[in-house]
Design an enzyme around this catalytic site. Sequence first.
Site, PDB file in Angstrom:
ATOM      1  N   ALA A   3      -9.882  -1.383  -1.260  1.00 18.03           N
ATOM      2  CA  ALA A   3     -10.362  -2.579  -1.120  1.00 18.03           C
ATOM      3  C   ALA A   3      -9.687  -3.604  -1.931  1.00 18.03           C
ATOM      4  CB  ALA A   3     -11.942  -2.758  -1.320  1.00 18.03           C
ATOM      5  N   GLY A   4      -8.157  -3.483  -1.899  1.00 16.35           N
ATOM      6  CA  GLY A   4      -7.606  -4.564  -2.548  1.00 16.35           C
ATOM      7  C   GLY A   4      -7.180  -5.695  -1.659  1.00 16.35           C
ATOM      8  N   VAL A  27     -10.330   8.454  -2.508  1.00 16.94           N
ATOM      9  CA  VAL A  27      -9.738   9.015  -1.236  1.00 16.94           C
ATOM     10  C   VAL A  27      -8.708  10.396  -1.859  1.00 16.94           C
ATOM     11  CG1 VAL A  27      -8.122   8.794   0.731  1.00 16.94           C
ATOM     12  CG2 VAL A  27      -9.739   6.831   0.072  1.00 16.94           C
ATOM     13  N   GLU A  50       4.987 -12.105 -16.890  1.00 14.05           N
ATOM     14  CA  GLU A  50       3.718 -12.916 -16.889  1.00 14.05           C
ATOM     15  C   GLU A  50       3.033 -12.324 -17.967  1.00 14.05           C
ATOM     16  OE1 GLU A  50       1.935 -12.584 -12.921  1.00 14.05           O
ATOM     17  OE2 GLU A  50       2.599 -14.703 -12.526  1.00 14.05           O
ATOM     18  N   ASP A  69       0.706  -2.717  -0.671  1.00 14.31           N
ATOM     19  CA  ASP A  69       1.755  -1.970  -1.386  1.00 14.31           C
ATOM     20  C   ASP A  69       2.245  -0.703  -1.032  1.00 14.31           C
ATOM     21  OD1 ASP A  69       2.043  -4.303  -2.749  1.00 14.31           O
ATOM     22  OD2 ASP A  69       1.632  -3.380  -4.843  1.00 14.31           O
ATOM     23  N   GLN A  96       0.918 -11.772  -1.678  1.00 13.72           N
ATOM     24  CA  GLN A  96       1.109 -12.869  -0.337  1.00 13.72           C
ATOM     25  C   GLN A  96       1.338 -12.183   0.838  1.00 13.72           C
ATOM     26  OE1 GLN A  96       4.189 -16.199   0.736  1.00 13.72           O
ATOM     27  NE2 GLN A  96       4.465 -15.195  -1.313  1.00 13.72           N
TER      28      GLN A  96
HETATM   29  P1  FAD Z   1      -4.185  -3.155  -4.552  1.00 11.05           P
HETATM   30  O1  FAD Z   1      -4.378  -4.734  -4.965  1.00 11.05           O
HETATM   31  O2  FAD Z   1      -3.480  -2.342  -5.716  1.00 11.05           O
HETATM   32  O3  FAD Z   1      -5.680  -2.557  -4.192  1.00 11.05           O
HETATM   33  C1  FAD Z   1      -5.766  -1.226  -3.874  1.00 11.05           C
HETATM   34  C2  FAD Z   1      -7.037  -0.995  -3.801  1.00 11.05           C
HETATM   35  O4  FAD Z   1      -7.438   0.250  -3.615  1.00 11.05           O
HETATM   36  C3  FAD Z   1      -8.028  -1.123  -5.347  1.00 11.05           C
HETATM   37  O5  FAD Z   1      -9.242  -1.803  -4.896  1.00 11.05           O
HETATM   38  C4  FAD Z   1      -8.154   0.379  -5.692  1.00 11.05           C
HETATM   39  O6  FAD Z   1      -9.106   0.624  -6.607  1.00 11.05           O
HETATM   40  C5  FAD Z   1      -8.130   1.097  -4.480  1.00 11.05           C
HETATM   41  N1  FAD Z   1      -7.918   2.605  -4.589  1.00 11.05           N
HETATM   42  C6  FAD Z   1      -6.557   3.008  -5.293  1.00 11.05           C
HETATM   43  N2  FAD Z   1      -6.666   4.310  -5.032  1.00 11.05           N
HETATM   44  C7  FAD Z   1      -7.810   4.565  -4.420  1.00 11.05           C
HETATM   45  C8  FAD Z   1      -8.162   5.715  -3.786  1.00 11.05           C
HETATM   46  N3  FAD Z   1      -7.557   7.152  -4.147  1.00 11.05           N
HETATM   47  N4  FAD Z   1      -9.276   5.796  -3.582  1.00 11.05           N
HETATM   48  C9  FAD Z   1     -10.209   4.921  -3.409  1.00 11.05           C
HETATM   49  N5  FAD Z   1      -9.557   3.368  -3.582  1.00 11.05           N
HETATM   50  C10 FAD Z   1      -8.495   3.558  -4.115  1.00 11.05           C
HETATM   51  N6  FAD Z   1       1.844 -10.803  -6.167  1.00 11.05           N
HETATM   52  C11 FAD Z   1       1.707 -12.003  -5.512  1.00 11.05           C
HETATM   53  O7  FAD Z   1       2.012 -12.173  -4.183  1.00 11.05           O
HETATM   54  N7  FAD Z   1       1.644 -13.068  -6.422  1.00 11.05           N
HETATM   55  C12 FAD Z   1       1.254 -12.826  -7.557  1.00 11.05           C
HETATM   56  O8  FAD Z   1       1.186 -13.939  -8.246  1.00 11.05           O
HETATM   57  C13 FAD Z   1       1.278 -11.602  -7.988  1.00 11.05           C
HETATM   58  N8  FAD Z   1       1.168 -11.323  -9.534  1.00 11.05           N
HETATM   59  C14 FAD Z   1       0.960  -9.742  -9.870  1.00 11.05           C
HETATM   60  C15 FAD Z   1       0.634  -9.565 -11.383  1.00 11.05           C
HETATM   61  C16 FAD Z   1       0.422  -8.416 -11.677  1.00 11.05           C
HETATM   62  C17 FAD Z   1       0.080  -8.241 -13.162  1.00 11.05           C
HETATM   63  C18 FAD Z   1       0.622  -7.323 -10.933  1.00 11.05           C
HETATM   64  C19 FAD Z   1       0.439  -5.847 -11.208  1.00 11.05           C
HETATM   65  C20 FAD Z   1       0.951  -7.886  -9.659  1.00 11.05           C
HETATM   66  C21 FAD Z   1       1.066  -8.869  -9.209  1.00 11.05           C
HETATM   67  N9  FAD Z   1       1.331  -9.123  -7.690  1.00 11.05           N
HETATM   68  C22 FAD Z   1       1.510 -10.518  -7.191  1.00 11.05           C
HETATM   69  C23 FAD Z   1       1.723  -8.174  -6.760  1.00 11.05           C
HETATM   70  C24 FAD Z   1       0.312  -7.765  -5.967  1.00 11.05           C
HETATM   71  O9  FAD Z   1      -0.597  -7.539  -7.022  1.00 11.05           O
HETATM   72  C25 FAD Z   1       0.442  -6.587  -5.370  1.00 11.05           C
HETATM   73  O10 FAD Z   1       1.376  -6.495  -4.268  1.00 11.05           O
HETATM   74  C26 FAD Z   1      -0.928  -6.281  -4.548  1.00 11.05           C
HETATM   75  O11 FAD Z   1      -2.153  -6.160  -5.128  1.00 11.05           O
HETATM   76  C27 FAD Z   1      -1.060  -5.381  -3.430  1.00 11.05           C
HETATM   77  O12 FAD Z   1      -2.198  -5.377  -2.766  1.00 11.05           O
HETATM   78  P2  FAD Z   1      -2.968  -3.993  -2.122  1.00 11.05           P
HETATM   79  O13 FAD Z   1      -3.983  -4.523  -1.470  1.00 11.05           O
HETATM   80  O14 FAD Z   1      -1.839  -3.195  -1.450  1.00 11.05           O
HETATM   81  O15 FAD Z   1      -3.212  -3.167  -3.576  1.00 11.05           O
HETATM   82  P1  NAD Z   2       9.551  -4.782 -10.647  1.00 12.04           P
HETATM   83  O1  NAD Z   2      10.021  -3.575 -10.091  1.00 12.04           O
HETATM   84  O2  NAD Z   2       9.749  -5.783 -10.023  1.00 12.04           O
HETATM   85  O3  NAD Z   2      10.277  -4.988 -12.140  1.00 12.04           O
HETATM   86  C1  NAD Z   2      10.516  -3.857 -13.011  1.00 12.04           C
HETATM   87  C2  NAD Z   2      11.495  -4.325 -14.036  1.00 12.04           C
HETATM   88  O4  NAD Z   2      11.638  -3.130 -14.907  1.00 12.04           O
HETATM   89  C3  NAD Z   2      12.617  -4.703 -13.349  1.00 12.04           C
HETATM   90  O5  NAD Z   2      13.264  -5.605 -13.997  1.00 12.04           O
HETATM   91  C4  NAD Z   2      13.606  -3.288 -14.055  1.00 12.04           C
HETATM   92  O6  NAD Z   2      14.991  -3.723 -14.194  1.00 12.04           O
HETATM   93  C5  NAD Z   2      12.938  -2.885 -15.301  1.00 12.04           C
HETATM   94  N1  NAD Z   2      13.287  -1.635 -15.663  1.00 12.04           N
HETATM   95  C6  NAD Z   2      13.090  -0.317 -14.856  1.00 12.04           C
HETATM   96  N2  NAD Z   2      13.591   0.586 -15.506  1.00 12.04           N
HETATM   97  C7  NAD Z   2      13.690   0.154 -16.738  1.00 12.04           C
HETATM   98  C8  NAD Z   2      14.149   0.665 -17.939  1.00 12.04           C
HETATM   99  N3  NAD Z   2      14.379   2.198 -17.999  1.00 12.04           N
HETATM  100  N4  NAD Z   2      14.212   0.287 -19.039  1.00 12.04           N
HETATM  101  C9  NAD Z   2      14.149  -1.195 -19.141  1.00 12.04           C
HETATM  102  N5  NAD Z   2      13.789  -1.753 -18.012  1.00 12.04           N
HETATM  103  C10 NAD Z   2      13.583  -1.166 -16.713  1.00 12.04           C
HETATM  104  O7  NAD Z   2       7.987  -4.267 -11.071  1.00 12.04           O
HETATM  105  P2  NAD Z   2       6.785  -5.407 -11.347  1.00 12.04           P
HETATM  106  O8  NAD Z   2       7.366  -6.532 -12.219  1.00 12.04           O
HETATM  107  O9  NAD Z   2       5.623  -4.731 -11.784  1.00 12.04           O
HETATM  108  O10 NAD Z   2       6.787  -5.950 -10.048  1.00 12.04           O
HETATM  109  C11 NAD Z   2       5.946  -5.159  -8.972  1.00 12.04           C
HETATM  110  C12 NAD Z   2       5.871  -6.205  -7.502  1.00 12.04           C
HETATM  111  O11 NAD Z   2       4.972  -7.296  -7.693  1.00 12.04           O
HETATM  112  C13 NAD Z   2       7.060  -6.885  -7.229  1.00 12.04           C
HETATM  113  O12 NAD Z   2       7.337  -7.183  -5.865  1.00 12.04           O
HETATM  114  C14 NAD Z   2       6.770  -8.386  -7.803  1.00 12.04           C
HETATM  115  O13 NAD Z   2       7.509  -9.247  -7.217  1.00 12.04           O
HETATM  116  C15 NAD Z   2       5.443  -8.268  -7.791  1.00 12.04           C
HETATM  117  N6  NAD Z   2       4.703  -9.491  -8.578  1.00 12.04           N
HETATM  118  C16 NAD Z   2       4.656 -10.772  -8.405  1.00 12.04           C
HETATM  119  C17 NAD Z   2       4.297 -11.745  -9.183  1.00 12.04           C
HETATM  120  C18 NAD Z   2       4.392 -13.041  -8.929  1.00 12.04           C
HETATM  121  O14 NAD Z   2       4.546 -13.525  -7.796  1.00 12.04           O
HETATM  122  N7  NAD Z   2       4.014 -14.015  -9.919  1.00 12.04           N
HETATM  123  C19 NAD Z   2       3.854 -11.055 -10.554  1.00 12.04           C
HETATM  124  C20 NAD Z   2       3.859  -9.892 -10.937  1.00 12.04           C
HETATM  125  C21 NAD Z   2       4.280  -8.947  -9.965  1.00 12.04           C
END
Ligand code: FAD
Ligand code: NAD
Length: 403
Positions: free
Chosen positions: A13-14, A83, A172, A300, A318
């Site tokens: 439920a993401g 799961v 971030e 993801d 997104q």
């Molecule tokens: P998730 O959001 O990871 O949800 C997965 C769900 O599955 C969760 O509820 C989890 O508890 C559940 N789950 C996992 N494993 C199990 C299991 N085995 N059994 C039951 N339930 C389980 N993307 C953007 O577009 N814009 C942003 O600004 C942005 N900011 C981000 C900031 C951070 C700090 C991070 C880490 C990521 C960011 N991302 C952003 C990326 C974005 O968050 C992910 O791409 C997104 O969460 C993926 O959605 P999802 O539904 O696939 O998975």
């Molecule tokens: P990422 O894979 O995008 O970035 C990881 C970074 O770690 C890279 O820059 C890589 O070069 C570095 N790295 C990897 N191995 C390393 C090492 N051994 N030593 C030092 N640096 C190393 O992962 P993320 O930042 O967690 O993002 C994951 C996804 O979530 C991406 O698709 C990103 O676009 C998305 N995201 C989006 C937003 C937003 O839109 N505001 C915010 C957070 C995450």
Amino acid sequence: MNANKPRIVVLGAGYAGMMTTKRLTQKFGAEEAEIVLVNKHNYHYQTTWLHEVAAGTINPNQARVMIKDVINPNRVRLIYDSVVKVNKEEKQVVLENSELSYDYLVISLGFETNTFGIKGMEENAFFIQDIDSCRYIYEHIEYQFAKYNNDPEADEDSLNILVGGGGFTGVEFVGELAEKIPELCKKYDVERSKARIINVEAAPSIMPGFDKELVAYAKSSLQSRGVEFREGAAIKECTEDAFIVGDDNEEIKAGTIVWTGGVKGSPVLAESGFEITKGKVTVDGDLRAPGEEDIFIIGDCAWVMNEAEGRPFPPTAQAAIQHADTCANNLYALLNNQPLEKFVFDDKGTVASLGITDAMGTVFDRKLYGKTAAAMKKVVDNRYVFMLGGPKLFLKKGKIRPF
Ligand code: FAD
Ligand code: NAD
């Protein structure tokens, strides 16, 4: 199971799972399909706000929503369990505490932190992974501050925070730390210079591949607020209190070490025998797993190919939300013997927060900086809250604090 009423099971439920479930309840009448949503917790969390939970700039409760508050449990069967694997042949999902059969399956179990096997990372670093792991990071940071003036043994480096990986998550997160650390210094009577925030990135620049002008803006804004960057510095090992970096094995010490160096899909995919590429399944254009008529993989967990560029789209919320629409449409089409649609990504841009009042990014191909970008980021965050739970949820969980 009622033979006339197919069972659609959504795992996770993401963003992807919640929006698929919502769309399915809008598309199907209660008599047409049984919908089951399985999630580890009884709440859904905003993964895109986790860096704020980890830095303590928002309360963990703001970033989570009880699933039953936005999904009607009388319409959707909610199962709170983990799961373990999917048995494709038997059309069965193995949960930690039970088993569940399906006619149609949506795998939306999200991401897991990828340490790429770096020595000591799994054991010694914190991960920005879910609500619990992020609350733990903040509690640890605050504990280091509480200890500093009370424990004569407290290490000089114990207030330093090392963030490994300068992608969007790492940047971030240091942006939020730049807001919070001065506050903690005041609260615990510690000089600001005692607590360093150090981001370590292997590539020549943080946010590799992103617009250079925007990256330069982010860097200078964060540096002016005390963030240090070590670029071109590959982390080779993580010990209890340090990263070992670069060819000369430089040791950078800290009391808090957070790894934000990358993500991969849920381990359930490999456990269930799907073909994995870099931790995820490369799905067909209609978002089904290759060779599987009745299994969709979204969010993801999936690589969705960007055919124009010959590589997959990056994993984002997104995209996950947009996958949900196509997935729900295609489930409706499948059940009604209609042709399935191809997923088309509508890229609305990318905005990265750099703290509470600063951000940068591109929206509809326009570059945004500073307060305008920060306001846009809040609009994006709030839009999802609104889509999920309407005005009631927006008033409860939306980001409505003034700058
Ligand atoms: P998730 O959001 O990871 O949800 C997965 C769900 O599955 C969760 O509820 C989890 O508890 C559940 N789950 C996992 N494993 C199990 C299991 N085995 N059994 C039951 N339930 C389980 N993307 C953007 O577009 N814009 C942003 O600004 C942005 N900011 C981000 C900031 C951070 C700090 C991070 C880490 C990521 C960011 N991302 C952003 C990326 C974005 O968050 C992910 O791409 C997104 O969460 C993926 O959605 P999802 O539904 O696939 O998975
Ligand atoms: P990422 O894979 O995008 O970035 C990881 C970074 O770690 C890279 O820059 C890589 O070069 C570095 N790295 C990897 N191995 C390393 C090492 N051994 N030593 C030092 N640096 C190393 O992962 P993320 O930042 O967690 O993002 C994951 C996804 O979530 C991406 O698709 C990103 O676009 C998305 N995201 C989006 C937003 C937003 O839109 N505001 C915010 C957070 C995450």
